[in-house]
Design a protein around this motif. Structure first.
Motif, short mmCIF file in Angstrom:
data_model
loop_
_atom_site.label_atom_id
_atom_site.label_comp_id
_atom_site.label_asym_id
_atom_site.label_seq_id
_atom_site.Cartn_x
_atom_site.Cartn_y
_atom_site.Cartn_z
N GLN A 25 0.82 -1.21 0.00
CA GLN A 25 0.00 0.00 0.00
C GLN A 25 0.86 1.26 0.00
O GLN A 25 0.59 2.19 -0.76
CB GLN A 25 -0.94 0.01 1.21
N HIS B 226 3.79 1.82 -1.12
CA HIS B 226 4.54 2.06 -2.35
C HIS B 226 3.70 1.85 -3.61
O HIS B 226 4.23 1.88 -4.72
CB HIS B 226 5.79 1.17 -2.38
N GLN B 227 2.41 1.61 -3.42
CA GLN B 227 1.47 1.40 -4.52
C GLN B 227 2.00 0.37 -5.51
O GLN B 227 2.05 0.60 -6.72
CB GLN B 227 1.15 2.73 -5.21
N LEU B 228 2.38 -0.79 -4.96
CA LEU B 228 2.94 -1.86 -5.77
C LEU B 228 1.85 -2.81 -6.25
O LEU B 228 0.75 -2.84 -5.71
CB LEU B 228 3.99 -2.63 -4.97
N ASP B 229 2.20 -3.58 -7.24
CA ASP B 229 1.31 -4.58 -7.81
C ASP B 229 1.52 -5.89 -7.05
O ASP B 229 2.50 -6.59 -7.27
CB ASP B 229 1.67 -4.74 -9.30
N PRO C 96 -4.80 -4.52 -0.74
CA PRO C 96 -4.27 -4.19 -2.06
C PRO C 96 -4.00 -5.40 -2.95
O PRO C 96 -3.44 -5.25 -4.03
CB PRO C 96 -2.96 -3.49 -1.73
#
Length: 130
Positions: A68, A70-73, A105
């Motif tokens: 969350q 680092h807004q990673l996949d 996420p």
């Protein structure tokens, strides 16, 4: 450098912690993570139902916060997740289960996501497994 990371072991395994620490260090070093792929027992890291002993690090929560922040996949293999009872709302409804234990996420998807990540990244690193 662009990294794709695949985690094959459960959240309580030492390799899960090593994978997380590597991912943190990679970003701190200015590298990019194109995808985190959780496969085999690694799907347990995405479950909301993992409760570690009070004297242990909650790696599932650590992974969630890291993704969350680092807004990673963060992709969870759907076949491995279903086999291990890790379900989002859609899959819980589809299979008539009373509860879901996977939410954002995390994203459920297939092995094609791992293949694509390996093609996109400069390096694929795998942690854990048999």
């Amino acid at each position: 450098m662009k990294f794709a990371i695949a985690l094959f072991s459960a959240s309580h395994a030492p390799s899960s912690r090593r994978a997380l620490r590597f991912a943190q260090a990679a970003l701190a070093g200015g590298h990019e993570i194109v995808r985190l792929f959780f496969y085999q027992d690694g799907v347990h890291s995405a479950s909301n139902n993992v409760i570690p002993p009070q004297d242990e690090l909650d790696l599932s929560a650590e992974w969630r916060a890291f993704i969350q922040a680092h807004q990673l996949d963060g992709v969870v293999c759907i076949a491995a997740a279903l086999r291990r009872g890790v379900l989002n709302e859609e899959e819980a409804r589809r299979y008539g289960r009373s509860a879901a234990n996977l939410e954002a996420p995390w994203e459920l998807s297939g092995l094609g996501q791992l293949h694509e990540a390996a093609q996109t990244a400069d390096r694929l690193l795998c942690f854990g497994g048999p």
